[in-house]
Structures are given as C-alpha cells and as structure tokens.
Design a protein around this motif. Structure first.
Motif, short mmCIF file in Angstrom:
data_model
loop_
_atom_site.label_atom_id
_atom_site.label_comp_id
_atom_site.label_asym_id
_atom_site.label_seq_id
_atom_site.Cartn_x
_atom_site.Cartn_y
_atom_site.Cartn_z
N THR A 4 0.82 -1.21 0.00
CA THR A 4 0.00 0.00 0.00
C THR A 4 0.85 1.26 0.00
O THR A 4 0.49 2.25 -0.63
N VAL A 5 1.99 1.23 0.68
CA VAL A 5 2.88 2.39 0.69
C VAL A 5 3.50 2.58 -0.69
O VAL A 5 3.59 3.70 -1.20
N VAL A 6 3.92 1.49 -1.31
CA VAL A 6 4.51 1.57 -2.64
C VAL A 6 3.49 2.12 -3.64
O VAL A 6 3.79 3.03 -4.42
N TRP A 7 2.28 1.60 -3.60
CA TRP A 7 1.23 2.07 -4.50
C TRP A 7 0.91 3.53 -4.21
O TRP A 7 0.69 4.33 -5.13
N GLY A 8 0.83 3.89 -2.97
CA GLY A 8 0.54 5.27 -2.61
C GLY A 8 1.59 6.24 -3.13
O GLY A 8 1.27 7.28 -3.71
N ARG A 9 2.85 5.90 -2.95
CA ARG A 9 3.94 6.75 -3.45
C ARG A 9 3.91 6.84 -4.97
O ARG A 9 4.13 7.90 -5.55
N TYR A 10 3.63 5.71 -5.61
CA TYR A 10 3.56 5.70 -7.07
C TYR A 10 2.44 6.63 -7.55
O TYR A 10 2.65 7.42 -8.48
N LEU A 11 1.27 6.54 -6.94
CA LEU A 11 0.16 7.38 -7.37
C LEU A 11 0.45 8.86 -7.15
O LEU A 11 0.10 9.70 -7.99
N VAL A 12 1.09 9.20 -6.06
CA VAL A 12 1.43 10.59 -5.81
C VAL A 12 2.41 11.10 -6.87
O VAL A 12 2.23 12.18 -7.44
N MET A 13 3.44 10.31 -7.17
CA MET A 13 4.42 10.73 -8.17
C MET A 13 3.83 10.73 -9.58
O MET A 13 4.10 11.63 -10.37
N ALA A 14 3.01 9.71 -9.89
CA ALA A 14 2.42 9.62 -11.23
C ALA A 14 1.38 10.70 -11.47
O ALA A 14 1.13 11.07 -12.61
N GLY A 15 0.81 11.24 -10.41
CA GLY A 15 -0.19 12.28 -10.57
C GLY A 15 0.37 13.68 -10.48
O GLY A 15 -0.11 14.59 -11.17
N SER A 16 1.40 13.89 -9.69
CA SER A 16 1.89 15.25 -9.48
C SER A 16 2.64 15.79 -10.71
O SER A 16 2.52 16.98 -11.02
N THR A 17 3.36 14.95 -11.41
CA THR A 17 4.10 15.41 -12.59
C THR A 17 3.17 15.87 -13.71
O THR A 17 3.31 16.99 -14.20
N PRO A 18 2.20 15.05 -14.14
CA PRO A 18 1.29 15.54 -15.18
C PRO A 18 0.47 16.75 -14.75
O PRO A 18 0.16 17.61 -15.57
N PHE A 19 0.14 16.81 -13.47
CA PHE A 19 -0.61 17.97 -12.98
C PHE A 19 0.19 19.24 -13.23
O PHE A 19 -0.35 20.24 -13.70
N ALA A 20 1.47 19.22 -12.92
CA ALA A 20 2.31 20.40 -13.11
C ALA A 20 2.55 20.69 -14.59
O ALA A 20 2.51 21.85 -15.02
N ILE A 21 2.77 19.66 -15.39
CA ILE A 21 3.04 19.85 -16.81
C ILE A 21 1.84 20.43 -17.54
O ILE A 21 1.98 21.23 -18.46
N GLU A 22 0.64 20.06 -17.14
CA GLU A 22 -0.57 20.52 -17.82
C GLU A 22 -0.76 22.03 -17.73
O GLU A 22 -1.49 22.60 -18.52
N PHE A 23 -0.12 22.70 -16.79
CA PHE A 23 -0.23 24.15 -16.72
C PHE A 23 0.44 24.82 -17.91
O PHE A 23 0.09 25.94 -18.29
N MET A 52 -1.49 6.19 1.78
CA MET A 52 -0.35 6.29 2.69
C MET A 52 -0.79 6.68 4.10
O MET A 52 -0.26 6.17 5.08
N VAL A 53 -1.77 7.57 4.21
CA VAL A 53 -2.25 7.99 5.54
C VAL A 53 -2.94 6.83 6.24
O VAL A 53 -2.71 6.59 7.43
N ARG A 54 -3.78 6.10 5.52
CA ARG A 54 -4.45 4.95 6.13
C ARG A 54 -3.44 3.91 6.62
O ARG A 54 -3.61 3.34 7.69
N HIS A 55 -2.41 3.69 5.83
CA HIS A 55 -1.40 2.71 6.24
C HIS A 55 -0.64 3.19 7.47
O HIS A 55 -0.40 2.42 8.39
#
Length: 71
Positions: A4-23, A52-55
């Motif tokens: 769950t921690v690995v998946w959580g970190r992956y989702l945060v990284m996979a989401g934050s980069t495109p979010f910033a690029i889309e600007f 990550m918080v739940r874990h």
C-alpha cells in the motif's frame, strides 16, 4: 515496505508530474482553471495520499495495541 505504501507513493508521483506539466499546455478547461488531465492527476495524488495515511494510521494503531498488551 508494504504494497500500500509503494502504491501510494507511485500514485502521488504519477499524478503530481502531469498535474504540473498541464499548466504549460494549452487545452480546453474542464472545471474552473483545471483541465480534465489535471483533474485525473489530482485524483491520483489524493488517492495515493489517502492510501499512505491509512497505512500509517494502521501502523500507529498496531503499535499502540502492542504497547498496551506488553505493559
């Protein structure tokens, strides 16, 4: 490290980069100033943070239980 921690970190990284690029891209706006891609990326970041918080809370609760039973 639990999955769950690995998946959580992956989702945060996979989401934050495109979010910033889309600007910098010129796309149609979806909701307010955000594009559809940014909304999806934001959802990934939120999902990862929740995982990550739940874990971490479950680790804290388990540590509390162990501490109570041994004392």
């Amino acid at each position: 490290m639990p999955n769950t921690v690995v998946w959580g970190r992956y989702l945060v990284m996979a989401g934050s980069t495109p979010f910033a690029i889309e600007f910098t891209r010129v796309n149609l706006r979806g909701v307010g100033p955000l594009t559809l891609a940014q909304l999806i990326a934001l959802a990934l970041v939120v999902a990862g943070l929740i995982m990550m918080v739940r874990h971490s809370r479950s680790d804290y609760e388990n540590a509390s239980r162990i501490g109570r039973t041994t004392s």
